[in-house]
Scaffold this motif. Structure first.
Motif, mmCIF file in Angstrom:
data_model
loop_
_atom_site.group_PDB
_atom_site.id
_atom_site.type_symbol
_atom_site.label_atom_id
_atom_site.label_comp_id
_atom_site.label_asym_id
_atom_site.label_seq_id
_atom_site.Cartn_x
_atom_site.Cartn_y
_atom_site.Cartn_z
ATOM 1 N N GLU A 50 126.865 59.822 143.559
ATOM 2 C CA GLU A 50 127.597 59.653 142.298
ATOM 3 C C GLU A 50 128.999 59.112 142.616
ATOM 4 O O GLU A 50 129.697 59.649 143.459
ATOM 5 C CB GLU A 50 127.698 61.007 141.561
ATOM 6 N N GLY B 66 127.159 62.287 134.943
ATOM 7 C CA GLY B 66 127.124 61.030 134.181
ATOM 8 C C GLY B 66 127.792 61.221 132.826
ATOM 9 O O GLY B 66 128.829 61.881 132.710
ATOM 10 N N LEU B 67 127.147 60.711 131.781
ATOM 11 C CA LEU B 67 127.746 60.806 130.443
ATOM 12 C C LEU B 67 127.732 62.234 129.900
ATOM 13 O O LEU B 67 128.438 62.540 128.940
ATOM 14 C CB LEU B 67 127.025 59.863 129.476
ATOM 15 N N ALA C 90 119.120 61.358 133.679
ATOM 16 C CA ALA C 90 117.937 60.755 134.320
ATOM 17 C C ALA C 90 117.920 61.108 135.801
ATOM 18 O O ALA C 90 116.892 61.555 136.332
ATOM 19 C CB ALA C 90 117.940 59.238 134.126
ATOM 20 N N ILE D 109 127.590 53.341 145.406
ATOM 21 C CA ILE D 109 126.623 52.521 146.140
ATOM 22 C C ILE D 109 126.878 51.049 145.768
ATOM 23 O O ILE D 109 127.025 50.701 144.601
ATOM 24 C CB ILE D 109 125.163 52.936 145.807
ATOM 25 N N ASP E 122 119.030 54.907 131.093
ATOM 26 C CA ASP E 122 119.678 53.839 130.328
ATOM 27 C C ASP E 122 119.667 52.488 131.044
ATOM 28 O O ASP E 122 119.684 51.451 130.385
ATOM 29 C CB ASP E 122 121.137 54.221 130.032
ATOM 30 N N VAL F 132 123.063 68.613 122.428
ATOM 31 C CA VAL F 132 123.436 67.260 121.986
ATOM 32 C C VAL F 132 122.283 66.365 121.525
ATOM 33 O O VAL F 132 122.516 65.224 121.149
ATOM 34 C CB VAL F 132 124.238 66.521 123.096
ATOM 35 N N ASP G 71 132.689 60.464 118.822
ATOM 36 C CA ASP G 71 133.331 61.208 119.916
ATOM 37 C C ASP G 71 134.811 60.839 120.045
ATOM 38 O O ASP G 71 135.639 61.678 120.420
ATOM 39 C CB ASP G 71 132.587 60.967 121.234
ATOM 40 N N VAL H 95 120.038 61.438 125.727
ATOM 41 C CA VAL H 95 119.895 62.353 126.855
ATOM 42 C C VAL H 95 118.424 62.722 127.038
ATOM 43 O O VAL H 95 117.898 62.718 128.152
ATOM 44 C CB VAL H 95 120.768 63.607 126.617
HETATM 45 C C1 LIG Z 1 130.231 58.521 124.383
HETATM 46 C C2 LIG Z 1 128.779 58.776 124.390
HETATM 47 C C3 LIG Z 1 128.279 59.873 123.712
HETATM 48 C C4 LIG Z 1 126.918 60.138 123.714
HETATM 49 N N1 LIG Z 1 126.458 61.208 123.020
HETATM 50 C C5 LIG Z 1 125.144 61.502 123.054
HETATM 51 C C6 LIG Z 1 124.657 62.640 122.378
HETATM 52 O O1 LIG Z 1 125.408 63.370 121.720
HETATM 53 N N2 LIG Z 1 123.326 62.915 122.462
HETATM 54 C C7 LIG Z 1 122.463 62.133 123.193
HETATM 55 O O2 LIG Z 1 121.272 62.444 123.270
HETATM 56 N N3 LIG Z 1 122.907 61.028 123.823
HETATM 57 C C8 LIG Z 1 124.229 60.697 123.783
HETATM 58 N N4 LIG Z 1 124.676 59.584 124.425
HETATM 59 C C9 LIG Z 1 123.732 58.793 125.230
HETATM 60 C C10 LIG Z 1 123.425 59.510 126.562
HETATM 61 O O3 LIG Z 1 124.593 60.094 127.078
HETATM 62 C C11 LIG Z 1 122.805 58.552 127.564
HETATM 63 O O4 LIG Z 1 121.662 57.956 126.976
HETATM 64 C C12 LIG Z 1 122.391 59.272 128.848
HETATM 65 O O5 LIG Z 1 123.482 59.924 129.437
HETATM 66 C C13 LIG Z 1 121.801 58.267 129.854
HETATM 67 O O6 LIG Z 1 121.547 58.933 131.040
HETATM 68 P P1 LIG Z 1 121.443 58.154 132.425
HETATM 69 O O7 LIG Z 1 121.199 59.208 133.442
HETATM 70 O O8 LIG Z 1 120.491 57.034 132.312
HETATM 71 O O9 LIG Z 1 122.866 57.473 132.654
HETATM 72 P P2 LIG Z 1 124.399 58.039 132.648
HETATM 73 O O10 LIG Z 1 124.508 59.337 131.970
HETATM 74 O O11 LIG Z 1 125.177 56.889 132.164
HETATM 75 O O12 LIG Z 1 124.667 58.268 134.192
HETATM 76 C C14 LIG Z 1 124.753 57.203 135.105
HETATM 77 C C15 LIG Z 1 125.572 57.655 136.305
HETATM 78 O O13 LIG Z 1 125.440 56.708 137.352
HETATM 79 C C16 LIG Z 1 126.685 56.601 138.028
HETATM 80 N N5 LIG Z 1 126.690 55.324 138.740
HETATM 81 C C17 LIG Z 1 126.559 54.084 138.199
HETATM 82 N N6 LIG Z 1 126.582 53.149 139.183
HETATM 83 C C18 LIG Z 1 126.726 53.824 140.352
HETATM 84 C C19 LIG Z 1 126.816 53.410 141.731
HETATM 85 N N7 LIG Z 1 126.746 52.121 142.054
HETATM 86 N N8 LIG Z 1 126.976 54.356 142.680
HETATM 87 C C20 LIG Z 1 127.027 55.690 142.347
HETATM 88 N N9 LIG Z 1 126.954 56.123 141.057
HETATM 89 C C21 LIG Z 1 126.792 55.208 140.088
HETATM 90 C C22 LIG Z 1 127.679 56.670 136.882
HETATM 91 O O14 LIG Z 1 128.983 57.020 137.359
HETATM 92 C C23 LIG Z 1 127.068 57.759 136.025
HETATM 93 O O15 LIG Z 1 127.534 59.032 136.402
HETATM 94 C C24 LIG Z 1 126.037 59.281 124.418
HETATM 95 C C25 LIG Z 1 126.530 58.149 125.078
HETATM 96 C C26 LIG Z 1 127.883 57.894 125.058
HETATM 97 C C27 LIG Z 1 128.402 56.687 125.762
#
Ligand SMILES: Cc1cc2nc3c(=O)[nH]c(=O)nc-3n(C[C@H](O)[C@H](O)[C@H](O)COP(=O)(O)OP(=O)(O)OC[C@H]3O[C@@H](n4cnc5c(N)ncnc54)[C@H](O)[C@@H]3O)c2cc1C
Ligand code: SF4
Length: 507
Positions: free
Chosen positions: A195, A202-203, A176, A238, A474, A118, A319, A482
């Motif tokens: 989680e 996550g995403l 992350a 959390i 993020d 991705v 998507d 990602v």
């Molecule tokens: C629809 C969509 C499609 C995308 N497609 C792409 C792509 O094709 N290629 C690419 O490189 N990027 C893509 N992105 C961007 C990418 O997915 C994100 O930049 C990346 O996932 C961020 O990672 P992260 O770990 O910071 O957060 P996330 O992946 O958002 O994970 C955060 C996690 O924290 C959990 N959480 C939040 N608050 C709490 C809490 N209080 N207690 C417990 N759990 C909690 C959430 O449930 C979630 O599972 C896309 C984004 C979206 C929205």
């Protein structure tokens, strides 16, 4: 360590200038029309000789911008954010040394199977061959190295040989959180990932559709991480099920990887009508229902037989198209408020910056294959939603807009008189971005935020205003990619390790 002049051209059956001899082959994917009939991942394996040819196209240039991963003078980003050792593994693939290539790949990227599927591949925009020809198929090679590794059974759990006795809580299991967990566990700390969703990822799991990145791909890696000793706790929010302050008391350090999940709204007349949804509500419910019951539970928003309008020209919007096509929507239109991008780089966007050019994404190709036209309409701004007598949306009213940038760098949208239009709509998805991380956990920990409402933690250091509490992904940088989330997770793990131990051997 592989030296720069390592390529032994006597082993080649041709000339040294393979990038001239061989043409780029794009990742192999199933036919756009056929693949819309199923929810299976659409990327497929390329034959080995073709891959080795693609590896041979790498020039092994003296200054490999592809792996640089940096920002140039504020004008844009270049290269691979995790600093993948691209020329080295391209050469190893060319020579058929797949296991060595995998080892090089895992040195910089914990999850090449995610990025190989991705990542938008900023590396390819910075590839030297791309100055005058098509870039080396770096992302595709990355995907094949790691898939080969899984097929051959080379990717196995590698638990740390000793434990430090220190404990770390990671909140959020997106890329992350997972990358940070992998690194901190490697350093010997006892890591628990919390989680709130019922699945890890996550995403990766509940954002990006399963056809682009299947849940089995995420689960396959999570199983390895579990066997390495990482503890995963799902269905725990959390700030609700466990207080953030309790977490801080119970663990030596806390790392927030909660994402930027607050959706931006389209605040115009008629917004309250039924049938208007945030894109993430549509995408998350779809994947959940698909994984739980192959859609038999009906617990999702169906686009079947509907006129679908997606507001927002970015990846999230695409998507929604990917998903609506598979539901069997009657029609699909995607509004992009911006002009169509140019076919070629402009002077302001030279190599090696990420190319800002017109592209047809996978979902758009599928819509084109099924409905006969590209679903996008450009320079369209929504002025109101109109409903029927039952409160269901039936129309969207729009006007054309011209976008200019003012002296402070802000985008100004100016309506173009006479471009008003009415569109038939049964289902509307709002995919116009995200405004930042959710507030509850931030408030509870009293962590400071920036003017963009992201968590204030300096890039490279990742410590928030609260000692021992770190942030990455993020929630710190705003909605991104990602690969950036993996990069930040890895770096934040290093800083967290330094905080716990006084120094760190993590990269
Ligand atoms: C629809 C969509 C499609 C995308 N497609 C792409 C792509 O094709 N290629 C690419 O490189 N990027 C893509 N992105 C961007 C990418 O997915 C994100 O930049 C990346 O996932 C961020 O990672 P992260 O770990 O910071 O957060 P996330 O992946 O958002 O994970 C955060 C996690 O924290 C959990 N959480 C939040 N608050 C709490 C809490 N209080 N207690 C417990 N759990 C909690 C959430 O449930 C979630 O599972 C896309 C984004 C979206 C929205
Ligand atoms: S992670 Fe992305 S930028 Fe890095 S090599 Fe892979 S495709 Fe390229």
């Amino acid at each position: 360590m592989i030296s720069r002049d390592r390529r032994d051209w006597s082993e080649c059956d041709g000339e040294a200038n393979r990038f001239i001899e061989y043409k780029r082959e794009n990742p192999t994917k199933r036919d756009p029309f056929e693949r819309t009939k199923s929810w299976k991942e659409f990327q497929i394996i390329m034959p080995e000789p073709a891959l080795r040819q693609q590896g041979a196209r790498c020039m092994d240039c003296g200054v490999p911008f592809c792996q640089t991963g940096t920002t140039m003078d504020g004008s844009g980003e270049i290269g691979c954010p995790v600093y993948n050792l691209i020329p080295e593994w391209n050469d190893l693939v060319y020579r058929g040394k797949w296991k060595e290539a995998l080892d090089r790949l895992h040195k910089t990227n914990n999850f090449p199977e995610f990025t190989g599927r991705v990542c938008p591949a900023p590396c390819e925009g910075s590839c030297t061959v791309a100055i005058s020809d098509d870039a080396v198929s770096i992302k595709s090679i990355e995907y094949h190295i790691v898939e080969r590794g899984f097929q051959e059974g080379w990717i196995v759990p590698q638990p740390p040989s000793k434990r430090t006795g220190k404990t770390v809580a990671i909140v959020g299991s997106g890329p992350a959180g997972l990358a940070a967990a992998a690194q901190l566990n490697k350093a010997g700390h006892t890591v628990t990932v919390f989680e709130r969703e019922d699945r890890i990822g996550g995403l990766l799991t509940y954002g990006i559709p399963d056809v682009k990145l299947a849940n089995q791909t995420v689960e396959r890696r999570v199983k390895i991480l579990e066997e390495e000793g990482i503890i995963f706790k799902t269905n725990v929010e959390i700030g609700k099920d466990v207080s953030a302050s309790q977490l801080k008391k119970d663990f030596d350090s806390v790392l927030l990887c909660t994402g930027a999940t607050k959706p931006r709204d389209v605040e115009v007349e008629g917004r309250e009508l039924r049938g208007i949804h945030y894109a993430m509500d549509f995408l998350t419910a779809n994947t959940k229902s698909l994984l739980n019951s192959n859609h038999e539970d009906g617990e999702y928003i169906s686009a079947k037989g509907k006129h679908v309008i997606v507001i927002g020209g970015g990846d999230t919007g695409v998507d929604c198209i990917t998903t609506s096509v598979r539901h069997g929507a009657k029609s699909i239109t995607q509004f992009d408020i911006n002009r169509q991008k140019p076919e070629e780089r402009t002077e302001k966007n030279p190599w090696p910056l990420f190319p800002i050019v017109h592209q047809v994404e996978d979902g758009q190709k599928e819509a084109q294959a099924v409905y006969g036209t590209d679903p996008r309409s450009y320079q369209v701004s929504t002025t109101k939603f109109v409903g029927d007598e039952n409160g269901n949306v039936k129309e969207i009213h729009t006007i054309g807009v011209e976008t200019t940038i003012d002296e402070k760098g802000r985008k100004i949208r100016t309506p173009i008189p006479g471009t008003e239009k009415v569109w038939e709509a049964d289902l509307v998805f709002l995919a116009v971005g995200f405004t930042g991380p959710e507030q509850r956990i931030i408030d509870e920990l009293a962590v400071e935020t920036t003017s963009r409402s992201t968590i204030d933690a300096e890039y490279g250091k990742y410590m928030t205003s609260v000692p021992g509490v770190f942030a990455a992904g993020d929630n710190r940088r705003g909605q991104s990619l990602v690969v950036w989330a993996i990069h930040e997770g890895r770096e934040a793990a290093r800083e967290c390790d330094r905080y716990l131990m006084g120094s760190s051997n993590l990269p």
